[in-house]
Design a protein around this motif. Sequence first.
Motif, PDB file in Angstrom:
ATOM      1  N   SER A  39      36.602   2.451 -17.842  1.00  0.00           N
ATOM      2  CA  SER A  39      36.835   1.035 -18.122  1.00  0.00           C
ATOM      3  C   SER A  39      38.143   0.562 -17.507  1.00  0.00           C
ATOM      4  O   SER A  39      38.230  -0.553 -16.985  1.00  0.00           O
ATOM      5  CB  SER A  39      36.893   0.802 -19.631  1.00  0.00           C
ATOM      6  OG  SER A  39      35.760   1.318 -20.252  1.00  0.00           O
ATOM      7  N   ILE A  40      39.165   1.419 -17.578  1.00  0.00           N
ATOM      8  CA  ILE A  40      40.459   1.025 -17.020  1.00  0.00           C
ATOM      9  C   ILE A  40      40.349   0.883 -15.511  1.00  0.00           C
ATOM     10  O   ILE A  40      40.874  -0.055 -14.916  1.00  0.00           O
ATOM     11  CB  ILE A  40      41.532   2.061 -17.390  1.00  0.00           C
ATOM     12  CG1 ILE A  40      41.611   2.200 -18.913  1.00  0.00           C
ATOM     13  CG2 ILE A  40      42.877   1.647 -16.821  1.00  0.00           C
ATOM     14  CD1 ILE A  40      42.563   3.279 -19.373  1.00  0.00           C
ATOM     15  N   VAL A  41      39.632   1.827 -14.902  1.00  0.00           N
ATOM     16  CA  VAL A  41      39.447   1.747 -13.456  1.00  0.00           C
ATOM     17  C   VAL A  41      38.725   0.453 -13.093  1.00  0.00           C
ATOM     18  O   VAL A  41      39.084  -0.228 -12.127  1.00  0.00           O
ATOM     19  CB  VAL A  41      38.664   2.978 -12.944  1.00  0.00           C
ATOM     20  CG1 VAL A  41      38.214   2.771 -11.507  1.00  0.00           C
ATOM     21  CG2 VAL A  41      39.521   4.230 -13.058  1.00  0.00           C
ATOM     22  N   ALA A  42      37.740   0.104 -13.900  1.00  0.00           N
ATOM     23  CA  ALA A  42      37.000  -1.126 -13.615  1.00  0.00           C
ATOM     24  C   ALA A  42      37.940  -2.333 -13.594  1.00  0.00           C
ATOM     25  O   ALA A  42      37.781  -3.246 -12.777  1.00  0.00           O
ATOM     26  CB  ALA A  42      35.894  -1.325 -14.652  1.00  0.00           C
ATOM     27  N   ASP A  43      38.934  -2.314 -14.474  1.00  0.00           N
ATOM     28  CA  ASP A  43      39.915  -3.400 -14.470  1.00  0.00           C
ATOM     29  C   ASP A  43      40.860  -3.297 -13.282  1.00  0.00           C
ATOM     30  O   ASP A  43      41.198  -4.297 -12.649  1.00  0.00           O
ATOM     31  CB  ASP A  43      40.745  -3.364 -15.757  1.00  0.00           C
ATOM     32  CG  ASP A  43      39.905  -3.722 -16.961  1.00  0.00           C
ATOM     33  OD1 ASP A  43      38.939  -4.485 -16.789  1.00  0.00           O
ATOM     34  OD2 ASP A  43      40.221  -3.233 -18.051  1.00  0.00           O
ATOM     35  N   ALA A  44      41.296  -2.066 -13.005  1.00  0.00           N
ATOM     36  CA  ALA A  44      42.306  -1.877 -11.964  1.00  0.00           C
ATOM     37  C   ALA A  44      41.773  -2.258 -10.590  1.00  0.00           C
ATOM     38  O   ALA A  44      42.543  -2.607  -9.700  1.00  0.00           O
ATOM     39  CB  ALA A  44      42.794  -0.427 -11.957  1.00  0.00           C
ATOM     40  N   VAL A  45      40.468  -2.171 -10.418  1.00  0.00           N
ATOM     41  CA  VAL A  45      39.894  -2.572  -9.135  1.00  0.00           C
ATOM     42  C   VAL A  45      39.121  -3.880  -9.309  1.00  0.00           C
ATOM     43  O   VAL A  45      38.258  -4.218  -8.510  1.00  0.00           O
ATOM     44  CB  VAL A  45      38.969  -1.475  -8.545  1.00  0.00           C
ATOM     45  CG1 VAL A  45      39.763  -0.217  -8.271  1.00  0.00           C
ATOM     46  CG2 VAL A  45      37.808  -1.178  -9.480  1.00  0.00           C
ATOM     47  N   GLY A  46      39.457  -4.614 -10.366  1.00  0.00           N
ATOM     48  CA  GLY A  46      38.749  -5.847 -10.668  1.00  0.00           C
ATOM     49  C   GLY A  46      39.400  -7.064 -10.045  1.00  0.00           C
ATOM     50  O   GLY A  46      40.154  -6.970  -9.081  1.00  0.00           O
ATOM     51  N   THR A  47      39.123  -8.210 -10.630  1.00  0.00           N
ATOM     52  CA  THR A  47      39.532  -9.469 -10.020  1.00  0.00           C
ATOM     53  C   THR A  47      40.675 -10.149 -10.761  1.00  0.00           C
ATOM     54  O   THR A  47      41.149 -11.186 -10.330  1.00  0.00           O
ATOM     55  CB  THR A  47      38.340 -10.444  -9.995  1.00  0.00           C
ATOM     56  OG1 THR A  47      37.862 -10.608 -11.334  1.00  0.00           O
ATOM     57  CG2 THR A  47      37.227  -9.906  -9.123  1.00  0.00           C
ATOM     58  N   ASN A  48      41.114  -9.570 -11.879  1.00  0.00           N
ATOM     59  CA  ASN A  48      42.113 -10.230 -12.715  1.00  0.00           C
ATOM     60  C   ASN A  48      43.459  -9.538 -12.562  1.00  0.00           C
ATOM     61  O   ASN A  48      43.666  -8.434 -13.061  1.00  0.00           O
ATOM     62  CB  ASN A  48      41.651 -10.192 -14.176  1.00  0.00           C
ATOM     63  CG  ASN A  48      42.599 -10.957 -15.084  1.00  0.00           C
ATOM     64  OD1 ASN A  48      43.707 -11.324 -14.683  1.00  0.00           O
ATOM     65  ND2 ASN A  48      42.157 -11.202 -16.302  1.00  0.00           N
TER      66      ASN A  48
END
Length: 591
Positions: free
Chosen positions: A185-194
Amino acid sequence: PYFPQWLGESPTVPWGANRTVNTSDATVANDIPITNVTRYYNFTVSRSQISPDGVLRDVILVNGQYPGPAIEANWGDWIEVLVTNNISDPYEGTALHWHGQLQKTTPWQDGVPSAGQCPIAPGHSYTYRYQAEVHGTSWYHAHYSAQFTAGVMGPMVVYGPSSLPYDIDVGPVMLSDWYHIPYFSIVADAVGTNYSLIPPTSDSVIINGRGQFNCSNPSYSNSSEWLASNLASNISWTCVDEAPLAAFRFQSGKTHRLRLMNTGANGVQKFSVDYHNLTVIAVDYVPVVPYTTSVVTLGVGQRTDVLVTALDTPWASIWMRSSAPGGEPCGGSKNPDAVAAIYYEQADPSTTPSSTSWVTLSDDCINDPLNLTTPAYAIKPSNDSWTQDLSLTLALNATGDFEFRMNDQSWRVNTNVPLLPQVASGNLTFEPEWNVYNFFDNTSIILNITNNMPLVHPFHMHGHNFYILNVGDNSTTGSNNLDKRQQGGPQFEAGAAWDGTVINPSNPMRRDGILIPPYGFAAIQFELSNPGVWPFHCHVAWHLSGGQGMSIVYKVDEIPAIPEGMMDQTCVDWNWFTSNHGPVDQIDSGA
Ligand SMILES: [Cu+2]
């Protein structure tokens, strides 16, 4: 339980009295003892739940332990580790990297999927076998996505000569930030758009897997939108009261060796012991000329061996402390201060120490000055060097996701096709996203790195101890601008530039990891003496996932001959797995 001076019954040093820190350096001289000993380990990697800081969390562990079992060897021993991947619900690959070991004769045992192997497929095993070519303190950890932050890691101690004698080896002291959210989940954020989610801020700091989170505080986030993990569970935080802290024993008047390492995901750790000075004797796997300090600063992956001389206070109980301060630029934690107890021989270990900190922590994130840190074995870098400039940036890609780039290229590996056999066979055609730098037949390479963002980067190089020619922060530009979050992505300042000055040019600091300060620079040099495929990457898990890495190759015709069928041992099962279970959801760099 203390650690020994060396393994076995030998009455004298098993590496030979002639090998001292001043006369031997395996990284250049190939002066490695031949012990004819192999140390065997049997590791099973599987999912579990633990509560290191009092909050129950999904983890992935080695042999059900956190930290994982210690690997111990004498300098020159061989180490053989049978690793079985029992990760299920959901399945994941895995691979173990022996951080800082050089793998000079076995570059296929470095444990990086896409370099020397495929991931070990779920339900399958693989045996690593390599020599302890360098001695001192380190750790092993998963090198598959950001899996090491889920708990797949443990300490590694290689006994060898020391810059100073000591009485008692207290052993590994592993400093780590800690998150309550599954890494996927953290990775999803770290490579996300926000951008506001970069970097993800850790929940707490732990020492040897123990800490205390105040459960009346909110976690990093427990809202469902964060749970992008493919773990189906609906996570809510469960607090365990009075989580016990780590505890150590001291003996009055004796000299104790503490093997400090930052095994965290993001934050720079600052370590101290109340009322006690720290004498630094080794940095990463490199013994140094001893010097004394009160605070040791460690970026992720870095190690520092310190000697602590106990006072003549047999009833004392005191704290050791590790903190991840400094906010976003240093990867600071939301709850940055952790402690562990030290009980002298007469102290009651059921009591709580009441000592107070005697140090003041600065909010910078840079290692000790280079003129303080001098390798015990002097090596002058080759004059015959070629310079590669590297620019570190954080940018938006075509789909609006953030990615970390080196010279405008983000790193993304192919876990199904290891590079080592490809380059060894002379095929030097690479996809741009593999970010391969071929330095051909050069003697020595200087990497001139500029950090064009207000975040620290603890870079680690595989297969080498590099020289640090110089490193600096943004004191010349004075900028620490975090807030230029304009539409279309962050607009940062340019990082500081190296002016060509070399610190300690006849014997510069050597190590395998370096803190590149926010908006700072680093100039490092390494000899092309270990042909293979060697990642050079930031060890912040979320930056690495976001693509902050590259692979170094050179002198490809001198790569040691890969044993017949070596790649098949992992790749056959992994290729079957990825073609029968659907493609792996590789949301990040993969390494
Ligand atoms: Cu980084």
